[in-house]
Write a protein that holds these residues in place. Sequence first.
Motif, mmCIF file in Angstrom:
data_model
loop_
_atom_site.group_PDB
_atom_site.id
_atom_site.type_symbol
_atom_site.label_atom_id
_atom_site.label_comp_id
_atom_site.label_asym_id
_atom_site.label_seq_id
_atom_site.Cartn_x
_atom_site.Cartn_y
_atom_site.Cartn_z
ATOM 1 N N ASP A 22 0.838 -1.201 0.000
ATOM 2 C CA ASP A 22 0.000 0.000 0.000
ATOM 3 C C ASP A 22 0.874 1.252 0.000
ATOM 4 N N GLU B 239 2.561 1.815 -3.376
ATOM 5 C CA GLU B 239 1.636 2.389 -4.345
ATOM 6 C C GLU B 239 1.459 3.891 -4.116
ATOM 7 N N SER B 240 1.306 4.281 -2.876
ATOM 8 C CA SER B 240 1.101 5.694 -2.552
ATOM 9 C C SER B 240 2.346 6.525 -2.831
ATOM 10 N N ALA C 20 2.625 7.398 -6.632
ATOM 11 C CA ALA C 20 1.378 7.623 -7.368
ATOM 12 C C ALA C 20 1.480 8.769 -8.360
ATOM 13 N N ARG D 283 5.415 0.264 -9.750
ATOM 14 C CA ARG D 283 3.972 0.077 -9.939
ATOM 15 C C ARG D 283 3.658 -1.379 -10.276
ATOM 16 N N VAL E 82 3.387 -3.702 -7.146
ATOM 17 C CA VAL E 82 2.228 -3.615 -6.246
ATOM 18 C C VAL E 82 1.234 -4.755 -6.492
ATOM 19 N N ARG F 217 0.476 -8.031 -3.896
ATOM 20 C CA ARG F 217 -0.877 -8.350 -3.426
ATOM 21 C C ARG F 217 -1.296 -9.765 -3.848
#
Length: 275
Positions: A179, A182-183, A186, A259, A262, A266
């Motif tokens: 998470d 990703e942030s 961004a 990117r 990510v 997951r």
Amino acid sequence: MTEPAPETTYLTLPADGGGPVLPVEVSATTTRYLELIDQALPEQVTGLYLTGSIPLGDYRRGFSDIDAVVVVASPLTDVEVVRAVHKQLPSSPAFDVTYLTAADLAVAPDATKPVVFTLDGEFKQEPSGGPVSPVLWSELARQSTALRSVPDLVVHDDQEALEAFTRANLTSYWAGRFDALESAFADHPDDEVVDAWILPWVMLGVPRLHALLATGNIISKTGAGEHALIAFPEWSPLLHRCLDHRAGKPETFTVTDARSAVPYGRKVITTALAL
């Protein structure tokens, strides 16, 4: 589904029959440590066991730390003496150790007890937590290298607890890392270069947990990358580059790579939790 976890086992570590062959900087640091600690606290350190990348055959000069468990005759009381010893050791590679008694190791790890340890070479003393976990106990029991052995040391190795800890770590730690990844990028351009350690850390770190739940075994980061190549082949190009970086080859990673990591992370987590 994995096979049912075996009942708790107790593994006895035999005394080592000869000295292992170690990288020169590892040998220098550990030899110096034993000299200093024996002078500072005579007969207190009864065992020194290397864990982590060295016994797994995945030590990488310039990347790996020296991880170890120090077995002490009794709980440390004069921690300043120990702190002074660690200050005299080389800063690289970091000498990351946990001080435990044989009695501590003979039973399940208790993360509520005070523990003395070093992290990234820095001396720590915490009232609870630290590196105390089923992972450390299992590493010591299954795949450690003894530089000083405690005769007939008994280590509590609980597969069920190890797997439960691993599942919790996937949700409490690793899910948040992806998470955050990703942030963090961004709003960054796709071709922006990111710190070289980030992608190998996440791409090779999280599949170690998947492999443990899939096979029951603790493996190295390189082994985890090879495991991920089979389990998650759609990310093979990036995995190969991360493995090359770990092997010491020059690699450049970009925001596009971050990117891509990510959804990979997951999927690894979701798949692992379903095992």
